[in-house]
Design an enzyme around this catalytic site. Structure first.
Site, PDB file in Angstrom:
ATOM      1  CB  CYS A  28       8.850  22.811  45.355  1.00 64.13           C
ATOM      2  SG  CYS A  28       7.254  23.447  44.874  1.00 64.13           S
ATOM      3  CG  ASP A  38      -4.545  13.221  68.193  1.00 66.94           C
ATOM      4  OD1 ASP A  38      -4.634  12.762  69.356  1.00 66.94           O
ATOM      5  OD2 ASP A  38      -4.365  14.498  67.966  1.00 66.94           O
TER       6      ASP A  38
END
Ligand code: GUN
Ligand code: ZN
Length: 651
Positions: free
Chosen positions: A276, A89
């Site tokens: 998870c 970016d």
């Protein structure tokens, strides 16, 4: 730039995106890597979550002398120690968060190029929601100017040109349109972080649609700053391919856990509602007791597991055709998101979405609530029923929605009694009126509704029903009384048993290929062959030639070359045609698939998974096939298959 569609559902797509550092499958999430504070290394992200591409910030690198030197000497990949694709970016966001920063728009692009970024981003002007229009207009103008300058210096780097325009849809449209004319490779949608932070999802939907409707469909779209999985399904369904997440880390520092339905504070969690690896290994209490540094890393890992888990669910939903279901189900977890789906009710949005909607899916359509009836597939179905399909007779006999499908099996006994009565049989279903001849066609047979539905669905369906029966005599089935009434009415006519099989092939062909398709296809001696096992129509012959096969799974036709010849002769160019370049003719004649690159033109009415006629530039029929793309896509993409050739014409 190489980007190609592999699979699709809604306006979402699974694509391959090629970079000099490897191939990426989209939709995907790019975790933000801050070179100054690496929580989890990109290598580890790749191993744990299957991360294929990361994003880092060139402004942060350029500002730090040590990082800058290393980046210029050894490349950005070495700075963050990742050998896969890296996007950078530009510093736009820093100027939005911290106010004015000193940065030259061209210099920062050249810097990204010089450090070997795979995808560099222009220094776009961040448009704040609801800022004065004059400011937003100026920002778009400046952003476009910078994009035009940037593409000149990009060299091997792919360049991301951000679409801005604040919450002014006309500015978004203009910016998207003009960006598409420039040689850029990647379209971030910018200025949306404040919308997401304030849960302004309706505005987010408006912005995505204004951009997507005007962007070149053959380039990837990135929802800049979207890192919460809550918005992933809807954004993908509207055509976003990339997301980036700093949220996983930001939230972790703040002891907040990301879930597909929202974010929760660790302090408020008694049992971790997640399976998870982190949450399987630790209890909420154990997680709380870890020392801070360790805890932040564990929460960040959980956040990424959940985020990538959602990406996988989305891809799976695309490949089995249930993306709208996932979107609707996720929307029920947040009222603002739920409300945002109302944007998709607008006719102009339905009409746009319908262009990308495949004609058939592997999975049945499941009702989830009041948004289901607004899906583009239903919009298409109703349009075709009202505009293409024509009831055979003046009288319509209406059966109530049945508990079993297909309806012609459920109402088998009743239908037999009506064998010689000239009346259309229609079921008043939750999907709208279903002529009995269409009861095996997707999604009529392949849909599951509860016995009671919401008021909005009832209203919409009844609207369509009224239009459908307009000008006809309606009878409602009340058993033998109705039968007697119809027999009296039909008494004078010859008692001829209706050919319901012929009515079926005729009606399905019209719903699939358009008005008059039955005239084109069934002008001759018709033979219908049924499956011995199921009794369903399998093959249709006209004058001894096999013209169509009816698929058992979706009740739609597969077009044989002999059927293609009939449609080609009857319908004028460009109807049902895909025109290929001379270069591709010999390949198609060999039965090979048509690559998008070689498509010269295409019938704008063709939709993904439609059967089509492949012709050369003189409109001579080369083969029949199945479209994977719509017209816009066929004409824009340079890579990937546009039409899967089914059967070639023998010359
Ligand atoms: N990060 C989050 N939003 C934006 C944006 O609008 N532009 C850029 N360049 N980066 C962003
Ligand atoms: Zn977890």
């Amino acid at each position: 730039m190489r980007f190609e569609i592999k699979d699709r559902d809604a306006a979402g797509r699974i694509c391959r995106f090629y970079t000099l550092h490897g191939t990426v499958t989209t939709p995907t999430l790019m975790p933000v890597v801050n070179p100054n504070k690496i929580l989890i290394t990109p290598q580890e992200m790749k191993k744990l979550f299957g991360v294929e591409i990361v994003i880092t910030n060139s402004y942060i690198i350029k500002k730090d002398e040590k990082l800058k030197k290393k980046a210029l000497d050894e490349g950005v990949h070495k700075v963050i120690d990742f050998d896969g694709p890296v996007m950078t970016d530009s510093g736009t966001f820093q100027s939005y968060v911290y106010g004015k920063i000193k940065l030259d728009p061209l210099e920062i692009v050249e810097f990204q190029r010089d450090i070997g970024s795979d995808i560099g981003t222009i220094l776009d002007v961040f448009g704040l929601p609801d800022e004065p229009k004059t400011i937003a207009t100026q920002g778009v103008k400046e952003t476009l100017k910078r994009a035009k300058e940037a593409v000149k210096v990009k060299e091997d780097m792919l360049i991301a040109c951000t679409v801005q325009g604040s919450t002014y849809q006309d500015l978004r449209e203009k910016c998207a349109k003009e960006m598409s004319e420039i040689d850029c490779d990647f379209f971030p949608i910018g200025g949306v972080v404040p919308l997401m932070e304030n849960q302004r999802y309706s505005d987010l939907v408006k912005v995505i649609l204004s951009c997507k409707k005007n962007l070149n469909p053959s380039k990837p779209v990135h929802l800049f700053g979207a890192g919460h999985p809550l918005v992933f399904p809807l954004s993908v369904a509207l055509g976003c391919d990339f997301f980036d997440s700093s949220a996983y880390a930001k939230y972790a520092y703040d002891n907040r856990l990301i879930f597909p339905w929202g974010t929760e504070k660790l302090d408020d969690i008694s049992d971790l509602p997640c399976s998870c690896p982190v949450c399987s290994r630790l209890s909420a209490d154990e997680l709380r007791k870890l020392d801070e540094k360790e805890r932040v890393v564990e929460i960040a890992k959980h956040n990424l597991y959940v985020s990538f888990g959602e990406i996988k669910k989305i891809r799976n939903a695309i490949s089995n055709g249930s993306l709208w279901e996932l979107v609707e189900r996720r929307a029920t977890s947040n009222p603002y998101l739920f409300e945002a789906l109302d944007e998709l009710k607008k006719t102009r949005n339905k009409a746009w979405l319908e262009h990308s909607e495949p004609v058939s899916k592997n999975k049945a359509l499941f009702y989830t609530g009041r948004h289901t009836i607004n899906r583009p597939i239903v919009y298409r179905l109703h349009n075709r029923l009202l505009n293409w399909y024509k009831p055979f007779f003046k009288d319509i006999l209406v059966f109530p929605e049945a508990e079993g499908k297909p309806y012609s099996i459920y109402y088998f006994d009743e239908i037999r009694k009506l064998d010689d009565i000239q009346v259309n049989l229609v079921v008043d279903s939750w999907l709208g009126p279903v002529p009995l001849e269409l009861d095996e066609m997707y999604p009529f047979a392949q849909s599951v509704f509860p016995s009671m539905v919401d008021e909005e669905t009832k209203k919409e369906v009844s609207k369509v029903f009224k239009k459908f029966v307009k000008g006809k005599n309606i009878f409602y089935w009340r058993g033998d009384d109705t039968l007697k009434e119809l027999q009296r009415k039909n008494g004078l006519k010859t008692k001829k048993v209706l050919d319901r099989d012929f009515m079926r092939i005729s009606a399905v062909s019209i719903m699939q290929f358009g008005k008059d398709a039955s005239k084109a296809l069934f002008n001759g001696e018709i033979k219908i062959v049924k499956s011995k096992k199921t009794g369903k129509i399998r093959n249709v012959y006209c004058n001894g030639k096999h013209i169509l096969s009816m698929r058992a799974n979706d009740g739609l036709f597969t077009l044989k070359i002999e059927g293609g010849k009939l449609l080609h002769k009857f319908f004028k160019y460009p109807k049902l045609r895909v025109v290929v370049d001379d270069e591709a003719v010999s390949f198609v004649k060999d039965g090979k698939s048509v690559f998008a690159k070689f498509v010269k033109d295409c019938d704008p009415r063709l939709r993904p998974l439609d059967e089509c006629l492949i012709v050369d530039k003189n409109d001579s029929l080369l083969a029949v096939g199945r479209c994977l793309l719509n017209r816009d896509e066929m004409l824009s993409f340079d890579f990937g298959v546009a039409v899967k050739t089914r059967e070639k014409n023998e010359f």
